[in-house]
Design a protein around this motif. Structure first.
Motif, PDB file in Angstrom:
ATOM      1  N   LEU A  66       0.807  -1.298  -0.014  1.00  0.00           N
ATOM      2  CA  LEU A  66      -0.534   0.278   0.362  1.00  0.00           C
ATOM      3  C   LEU A  66       1.278   1.398   0.158  1.00  0.00           C
ATOM      4  N   ARG A  67       2.028   0.730   0.939  1.00  0.00           N
ATOM      5  CA  ARG A  67       3.220   2.523   1.000  1.00  0.00           C
ATOM      6  C   ARG A  67       3.676   2.430  -0.761  1.00  0.00           C
ATOM      7  N   ASP A  68       4.302   1.180  -0.778  1.00  0.00           N
ATOM      8  CA  ASP A  68       4.242   1.567  -1.980  1.00  0.00           C
ATOM      9  C   ASP A  68       3.310   1.921  -3.494  1.00  0.00           C
ATOM     10  N   GLU A  69       2.580   1.633  -3.354  1.00  0.00           N
ATOM     11  CA  GLU A  69       1.072   2.159  -4.415  1.00  0.00           C
ATOM     12  C   GLU A  69       1.519   3.344  -4.540  1.00  0.00           C
ATOM     13  N   GLY A  70       1.416   4.374  -2.979  1.00  0.00           N
ATOM     14  CA  GLY A  70       0.791   5.660  -2.862  1.00  0.00           C
ATOM     15  C   GLY A  70      -0.099   5.328  -1.639  1.00  0.00           C
ATOM     16  N   LEU A  71      -0.683   4.893  -1.831  1.00  0.00           N
ATOM     17  CA  LEU A  71      -2.199   4.450  -1.222  1.00  0.00           C
ATOM     18  C   LEU A  71      -2.509   4.733   0.828  1.00  0.00           C
ATOM     19  N   VAL A  72      -0.924   4.751   1.157  1.00  0.00           N
ATOM     20  CA  VAL A  72      -1.218   5.254   2.407  1.00  0.00           C
ATOM     21  C   VAL A  72       0.342   5.881   2.801  1.00  0.00           C
ATOM     22  N   ALA A  73       0.320   6.883   3.713  1.00  0.00           N
ATOM     23  CA  ALA A  73       1.218   7.421   3.978  1.00  0.00           C
ATOM     24  C   ALA A  73       1.641   7.279   5.625  1.00  0.00           C
ATOM     25  N   THR A  74       2.794   7.340   6.023  1.00  0.00           N
ATOM     26  CA  THR A  74       2.839   7.066   7.486  1.00  0.00           C
ATOM     27  C   THR A  74       3.929   8.525   8.260  1.00  0.00           C
ATOM     28  N   ARG A  75       3.291   8.068   9.948  1.00  0.00           N
ATOM     29  CA  ARG A  75       3.719   8.959  10.762  1.00  0.00           C
ATOM     30  C   ARG A  75       4.520   8.110  11.348  1.00  0.00           C
ATOM     31  N   ARG A  76       5.887   8.810  12.079  1.00  0.00           N
ATOM     32  CA  ARG A  76       6.120   7.797  13.306  1.00  0.00           C
ATOM     33  C   ARG A  76       6.183   8.764  14.229  1.00  0.00           C
ATOM     34  N   GLU A  77       5.238   7.781  15.729  1.00  0.00           N
ATOM     35  CA  GLU A  77       5.565   8.067  17.119  1.00  0.00           C
ATOM     36  C   GLU A  77       6.183   7.307  18.100  1.00  0.00           C
ATOM     37  N   GLY A  78       7.205   7.948  18.497  1.00  0.00           N
ATOM     38  CA  GLY A  78       8.196   7.189  19.287  1.00  0.00           C
ATOM     39  C   GLY A  78       8.555   5.558  18.408  1.00  0.00           C
ATOM     40  N   LYS A  79       8.597   4.978  19.107  1.00  0.00           N
ATOM     41  CA  LYS A  79       7.761   3.474  18.033  1.00  0.00           C
ATOM     42  C   LYS A  79       7.428   3.566  17.318  1.00  0.00           C
ATOM     43  N   HIS A  80       6.518   3.759  17.695  1.00  0.00           N
ATOM     44  CA  HIS A  80       5.123   3.488  16.464  1.00  0.00           C
ATOM     45  C   HIS A  80       5.155   4.275  15.565  1.00  0.00           C
ATOM     46  N   ILE A  81       4.057   3.663  14.724  1.00  0.00           N
ATOM     47  CA  ILE A  81       4.256   4.466  12.995  1.00  0.00           C
ATOM     48  C   ILE A  81       2.950   3.830  13.024  1.00  0.00           C
ATOM     49  N   HIS A  82       1.732   4.701  12.764  1.00  0.00           N
ATOM     50  CA  HIS A  82       0.647   5.140  12.072  1.00  0.00           C
ATOM     51  C   HIS A  82       0.443   5.797  11.514  1.00  0.00           C
ATOM     52  N   TYR A  83      -0.844   4.812  10.436  1.00  0.00           N
ATOM     53  CA  TYR A  83      -1.178   4.955   8.649  1.00  0.00           C
ATOM     54  C   TYR A  83      -2.264   5.639   8.193  1.00  0.00           C
ATOM     55  N   ARG A  84      -2.036   6.481   7.563  1.00  0.00           N
ATOM     56  CA  ARG A  84      -3.777   6.442   7.167  1.00  0.00           C
ATOM     57  C   ARG A  84      -3.412   6.846   5.209  1.00  0.00           C
TER      58      ARG A  84
END
Length: 126
Positions: A66-84
């Protein structure tokens, strides 16, 4: 005029290629379930794992697609990664799919502002 037709056909062909890539990404059950959850809003990897019921190795693999296709983006918060969801086209298709397959009989999900997801996912086999 031939140049205009050729240019128009080239644009149509490029748009068809983009649409095919989106549909291919959506054609995997795990990726579709992940995107349905993300249509509700940003989620951490741990939350997605619990919500969708997909094990960590598969989850990581499908999120990478999904990231490679540009459908989702990420945000890092400490050790956690959040997707949208990062693709308005994907969100629009998910909204239509929700309206066709997940909304309660006799109701329309159209115009719901992109609220595709949780009701359909809760009833999905895990």
């Amino acid at each position: 005029m031939d140049a205009d037709v050729h240019q128009s056909l080239a644009r149509l062909s490029a748009a068809a290629d983009e649409a095919c890539r989106l549909m291919k990404a959506l054609s995997n059950r795990d990726r579709l379930l992940l995107l349905c959850q993300l249509a509700q809003g940003e989620q951490s990897v741990g939350a997605l794992e619990a919500l969708v019921g997909v094990g960590q190795p598969t989850l990581s693999q499908q999120l990478a697609v999904l990231r490679d296709e540009g459908l989702v983006a990420t945000r890092r918060e400490g050790k956690h990664i959040h997707y949208r969801i990062a693709s308005p086209q994907a969100l629009a298709v998910l909204t239509v799919l929700y309206g066709q397959f997940c909304s309660a009989p006799g109701t329309q999900a159209e115009g719901s502002g992109g609220s595709a997801g949780s009701a359909c996912i809760q009833g999905a086999d895990k």
